[in-house]
Write a protein that holds these residues in place. Structure first.
Motif, mmCIF file in Angstrom:
data_model
loop_
_atom_site.group_PDB
_atom_site.id
_atom_site.type_symbol
_atom_site.label_atom_id
_atom_site.label_comp_id
_atom_site.label_asym_id
_atom_site.label_seq_id
_atom_site.Cartn_x
_atom_site.Cartn_y
_atom_site.Cartn_z
ATOM 1 N N ASP A 10 -2.811 4.687 -8.042
ATOM 2 C CA ASP A 10 -1.767 4.633 -9.065
ATOM 3 C C ASP A 10 -0.572 5.464 -8.593
ATOM 4 O O ASP A 10 -0.698 6.639 -8.280
ATOM 5 N N GLY A 11 0.585 4.829 -8.475
ATOM 6 C CA GLY A 11 1.795 5.493 -8.002
ATOM 7 C C GLY A 11 1.996 5.416 -6.498
ATOM 8 O O GLY A 11 2.971 5.955 -5.975
ATOM 9 N N ALA A 12 1.108 4.724 -5.792
ATOM 10 C CA ALA A 12 1.224 4.616 -4.335
ATOM 11 C C ALA A 12 2.467 3.815 -3.942
ATOM 12 O O ALA A 12 2.877 2.897 -4.641
ATOM 13 N N VAL A 13 3.062 4.190 -2.834
ATOM 14 C CA VAL A 13 4.189 3.473 -2.249
ATOM 15 C C VAL A 13 3.721 2.961 -0.888
ATOM 16 O O VAL A 13 3.319 3.738 -0.024
ATOM 17 N N ILE A 14 3.777 1.624 -0.729
ATOM 18 C CA ILE A 14 3.278 0.980 0.476
ATOM 19 C C ILE A 14 4.450 0.319 1.193
ATOM 20 O O ILE A 14 5.169 -0.472 0.578
ATOM 21 N N ASN A 20 12.697 -9.643 5.317
ATOM 22 C CA ASN A 20 14.127 -9.502 5.603
ATOM 23 C C ASN A 20 14.680 -8.088 5.451
ATOM 24 O O ASN A 20 15.864 -7.882 5.688
ATOM 25 N N CYS A 21 13.861 -7.132 5.019
ATOM 26 C CA CYS A 21 14.384 -5.770 4.850
ATOM 27 C C CYS A 21 13.245 -4.763 4.933
ATOM 28 O O CYS A 21 12.087 -5.127 5.106
ATOM 29 N N ASN A 22 13.571 -3.507 4.787
ATOM 30 C CA ASN A 22 12.584 -2.420 4.800
ATOM 31 C C ASN A 22 12.101 -2.143 3.380
ATOM 32 O O ASN A 22 12.233 -1.032 2.869
ATOM 33 N N ALA A 23 11.540 -3.153 2.739
ATOM 34 C CA ALA A 23 11.090 -3.033 1.357
ATOM 35 C C ALA A 23 9.899 -2.090 1.245
ATOM 36 O O ALA A 23 9.221 -1.782 2.224
ATOM 37 N N GLU A 24 9.678 -1.633 0.020
ATOM 38 C CA GLU A 24 8.504 -0.843 -0.320
ATOM 39 C C GLU A 24 7.833 -1.484 -1.519
ATOM 40 O O GLU A 24 8.505 -1.995 -2.410
ATOM 41 N N GLN A 25 6.495 -1.437 -1.553
ATOM 42 C CA GLN A 25 5.741 -1.915 -2.696
ATOM 43 C C GLN A 25 5.268 -0.706 -3.491
ATOM 44 O O GLN A 25 4.712 0.229 -2.917
ATOM 45 N N HIS A 26 5.528 -0.716 -4.781
ATOM 46 C CA HIS A 26 5.126 0.379 -5.659
ATOM 47 C C HIS A 26 3.980 -0.118 -6.533
ATOM 48 O O HIS A 26 4.149 -1.067 -7.310
ATOM 49 N N LEU A 27 2.830 0.507 -6.409
ATOM 50 C CA LEU A 27 1.616 0.122 -7.123
ATOM 51 C C LEU A 27 1.481 1.004 -8.362
ATOM 52 O O LEU A 27 1.621 2.226 -8.284
ATOM 53 N N ARG A 28 1.212 0.363 -9.510
ATOM 54 C CA ARG A 28 1.141 1.117 -10.766
ATOM 55 C C ARG A 28 0.044 0.518 -11.650
ATOM 56 O O ARG A 28 -0.061 -0.689 -11.800
ATOM 57 N N GLN A 29 -0.753 1.401 -12.246
ATOM 58 C CA GLN A 29 -1.754 0.951 -13.214
ATOM 59 C C GLN A 29 -1.099 0.959 -14.595
ATOM 60 O O GLN A 29 -0.755 2.015 -15.127
ATOM 61 N N GLN A 31 -2.440 -0.302 -17.476
ATOM 62 C CA GLN A 31 -3.509 0.097 -18.387
ATOM 63 C C GLN A 31 -4.817 -0.112 -17.630
ATOM 64 O O GLN A 31 -4.820 -0.741 -16.574
ATOM 65 N N PRO A 32 -5.923 0.396 -18.118
ATOM 66 C CA PRO A 32 -7.167 0.260 -17.360
ATOM 67 C C PRO A 32 -7.454 -1.200 -16.985
ATOM 68 O O PRO A 32 -7.457 -2.089 -17.826
ATOM 69 N N GLY A 33 -7.642 -1.438 -15.689
ATOM 70 C CA GLY A 33 -7.933 -2.774 -15.184
ATOM 71 C C GLY A 33 -6.722 -3.667 -15.003
ATOM 72 O O GLY A 33 -6.844 -4.788 -14.532
ATOM 73 N N MET A 34 -5.532 -3.204 -15.365
ATOM 74 C CA MET A 34 -4.309 -4.010 -15.246
ATOM 75 C C MET A 34 -3.298 -3.263 -14.376
ATOM 76 O O MET A 34 -2.859 -2.175 -14.724
ATOM 77 N N TRP A 35 -2.963 -3.879 -13.251
ATOM 78 C CA TRP A 35 -2.085 -3.256 -12.268
ATOM 79 C C TRP A 35 -0.856 -4.123 -12.033
ATOM 80 O O TRP A 35 -0.887 -5.336 -12.241
ATOM 81 N N SER A 36 0.217 -3.500 -11.590
ATOM 82 C CA SER A 36 1.402 -4.258 -11.181
ATOM 83 C C SER A 36 1.893 -3.708 -9.845
ATOM 84 O O SER A 36 1.694 -2.535 -9.530
ATOM 85 N N ILE A 37 2.489 -4.604 -9.078
ATOM 86 C CA ILE A 37 3.090 -4.227 -7.805
ATOM 87 C C ILE A 37 4.550 -4.652 -7.863
ATOM 88 O O ILE A 37 4.859 -5.822 -8.066
ATOM 89 N N ASP A 38 5.445 -3.702 -7.742
ATOM 90 C CA ASP A 38 6.885 -3.966 -7.716
ATOM 91 C C ASP A 38 7.358 -3.846 -6.281
ATOM 92 O O ASP A 38 7.006 -2.893 -5.590
ATOM 93 N N ILE A 39 8.168 -4.810 -5.851
ATOM 94 C CA ILE A 39 8.738 -4.747 -4.507
ATOM 95 C C ILE A 39 10.180 -4.278 -4.634
ATOM 96 O O ILE A 39 10.974 -4.877 -5.360
ATOM 97 N N HIS A 40 10.499 -3.187 -3.969
ATOM 98 C CA HIS A 40 11.839 -2.617 -3.980
ATOM 99 C C HIS A 40 12.510 -2.972 -2.651
ATOM 100 O O HIS A 40 12.133 -2.458 -1.605
#
Length: 65
Positions: A10-14, A20-29, A31-40
């Motif tokens: 939770d809160g990891a930056v990958i 096409n760029c030097n993007a980062e993926q931000h992993l966030r929980q 709620q329990p069992g539900m995660w999202s990954i945002d690409i910056h």
């Protein structure tokens, strides 16, 4: 329900996520069992600029009179 990711991620930056760029993926929980990954993306990324342009335009499903 089995948690797909260890809670320690939770809160990891990958690095990566865009060819096409030097993007980062931000992993966030959200709620329990539900995660999202945002690409910056970099501000100069052509993929990010295309996404922004599509969001600003009229949806393809809009039918004017």
């Amino acid at each position: 329900m089995t948690n797909p990711f260890p809670p320690a991620l939770d809160g990891a930056v990958i690095p990566g996520g865009c060819d096409n760029c030097n993007a980062e993926q931000h992993l966030r929980q959200d709620q329990p069992g539900m995660w999202s990954i945002d690409i910056h993306h970099d501000n100069t990324c052509p993929t990010w600029r295309r996404i922004q342009a599509q969001r600003a335009g009229t949806p393809d499903t809009f039918k004017g009179r």
